[in-house]
Design an enzyme around this catalytic site. Sequence first.
Site, short mmCIF file in Angstrom:
data_model
loop_
_atom_site.label_atom_id
_atom_site.label_comp_id
_atom_site.label_asym_id
_atom_site.label_seq_id
_atom_site.Cartn_x
_atom_site.Cartn_y
_atom_site.Cartn_z
N SER A 131 1.13 -0.92 -0.20
CA SER A 131 -0.25 -0.04 0.34
C SER A 131 0.90 0.86 0.11
O SER A 131 2.64 0.89 0.24
CB SER A 131 -0.65 0.40 1.09
OG SER A 131 -1.98 1.26 1.43
N TYR A 144 -1.42 -0.09 11.74
CA TYR A 144 -1.79 -0.56 9.84
C TYR A 144 -0.16 -0.74 9.07
O TYR A 144 0.64 -1.00 8.15
CB TYR A 144 -2.79 0.08 8.93
CG TYR A 144 -2.98 -0.46 7.76
CD1 TYR A 144 -3.14 -1.99 7.16
CD2 TYR A 144 -3.31 0.76 6.70
CE1 TYR A 144 -3.38 -2.18 5.74
CE2 TYR A 144 -3.36 0.48 5.49
CZ TYR A 144 -3.48 -1.51 4.87
OH TYR A 144 -3.44 -1.38 3.49
P1 NAP Z 1 -11.97 -5.68 1.13
O1 NAP Z 1 -13.05 -5.10 0.09
O2 NAP Z 1 -12.28 -5.28 2.25
O3 NAP Z 1 -11.17 -7.04 0.72
C1 NAP Z 1 -10.01 -7.92 1.58
C2 NAP Z 1 -10.20 -9.05 1.97
O4 NAP Z 1 -9.03 -9.64 2.55
C3 NAP Z 1 -11.17 -10.23 1.48
O5 NAP Z 1 -11.66 -10.59 0.55
C4 NAP Z 1 -11.38 -10.85 2.97
O6 NAP Z 1 -11.54 -11.54 3.02
C5 NAP Z 1 -9.83 -10.69 2.71
N1 NAP Z 1 -9.23 -11.32 3.94
C6 NAP Z 1 -9.37 -10.67 5.56
N2 NAP Z 1 -8.46 -10.87 6.74
C7 NAP Z 1 -8.02 -12.94 6.27
C8 NAP Z 1 -8.16 -13.31 6.63
N3 NAP Z 1 -7.42 -13.92 8.16
N4 NAP Z 1 -7.93 -14.88 6.05
C9 NAP Z 1 -7.81 -14.41 4.82
N5 NAP Z 1 -8.44 -13.99 4.18
C10 NAP Z 1 -8.85 -12.50 4.86
O7 NAP Z 1 -10.50 -4.80 0.78
P2 NAP Z 1 -9.58 -4.45 -0.48
O8 NAP Z 1 -8.85 -2.91 -1.02
O9 NAP Z 1 -10.01 -5.74 -1.55
O10 NAP Z 1 -7.85 -4.85 0.25
C11 NAP Z 1 -7.13 -5.93 -0.16
C12 NAP Z 1 -5.96 -5.79 0.25
O11 NAP Z 1 -5.36 -4.23 -0.31
C13 NAP Z 1 -5.55 -5.93 1.72
O12 NAP Z 1 -3.75 -7.00 1.98
C14 NAP Z 1 -5.34 -4.00 1.83
O13 NAP Z 1 -4.70 -3.89 2.84
C15 NAP Z 1 -4.52 -3.56 0.65
N6 NAP Z 1 -4.72 -2.54 -0.17
C16 NAP Z 1 -6.17 -2.09 -0.08
C17 NAP Z 1 -6.40 -0.30 0.23
C18 NAP Z 1 -7.58 0.13 -0.49
O14 NAP Z 1 -7.80 1.42 -0.45
N7 NAP Z 1 -8.72 0.10 -0.13
C19 NAP Z 1 -4.75 0.43 -0.28
C20 NAP Z 1 -3.90 -0.20 -0.61
C21 NAP Z 1 -3.91 -1.39 0.13
P3 NAP Z 1 -12.79 -12.57 4.25
O15 NAP Z 1 -13.38 -11.61 5.01
O16 NAP Z 1 -13.64 -13.37 3.26
O17 NAP Z 1 -11.78 -13.57 4.54
#
Ligand code: NAP
Length: 243
Positions: A131, A144
Amino acid sequence: MTRKTAVVTGASSGIGAAVARQLADAGFQVFIGARRRERLRALADEIGAVALPLDVSDAASVAAFAARVPALNVLVNNAGGALGLEPLAELDEAKWLAMYQSNVLGLARMSKALLPQLRASGAGHVVNIGSVAGLETYVGGAGYTACKHAVRAISETMRLEWLGEPIRVTEVDPGLVETEFSLVRFAGDAGRAAAVYAGLQPLTADDVADAIVWAATRPAHVNIDQIVLKPTAQARVDKIHRL
Ligand code: NAP
């Protein structure tokens, strides 16, 4: 010709679901994991993927998942996210531990567990979702941002430790992406989550997936070390132009 294989963690929503879809479209046999099995199954039916339950914070779950995966070309370590936005003075150890478990240890566990399959394919690739929080910090973000700084350190270490092996390592660092990320961060508070993306055009999960699939489909001798992508209206993690 046998199909290339990919694993996507955290594929039940957001970036993970979009990457799984785009990898399937690109011809990969995709294995998807997350804790919410219903969502996973629906996506698997839609794109012809293999859905397997996965909690990356649980070593036994990771081992059971890895046992089902054959020789592997691409591992997308995407599972993770943020919990809360409290300043250090209000440190919530349970949230910090949970973030560390999924974003950091989970990523390391999955990579270790699937390393034999990445080696066996003869052309492996680990894509770690970091990120801009791994490059900067912001008020209330210590827990985070520390996790995502760790993803940076681990990605660099992987490149050092696997030097000489046919395994590529890419770190993808997005800025604001509109997914369920903020809903999870703010414990289901939809108003607070929506405010994060108000007045600007954020990245979509597909924008990030597009960058990941581009890196994964370069020739095997080309290692894309790092991709940083942000909305045009975001200059720094906390410097955003809103209409
Ligand atoms: P999201 O829609 O909340 O998706 C997060 C995913 O991670 C869900 O599918 C969740 O699935 C899974 N997850 C969380 N904890 C887990 C665990 N212990 N075991 C297995 N799966 C797990 O958010 P997103 O934005 O797509 O996030 C994906 C990645 O991108 C993350 O690493 C986040 O830090 C990163 N990111 C996001 C942003 C942003 O602005 N959205 C920016 C930079 C980086 P379940 O709950 O079904 O397990």
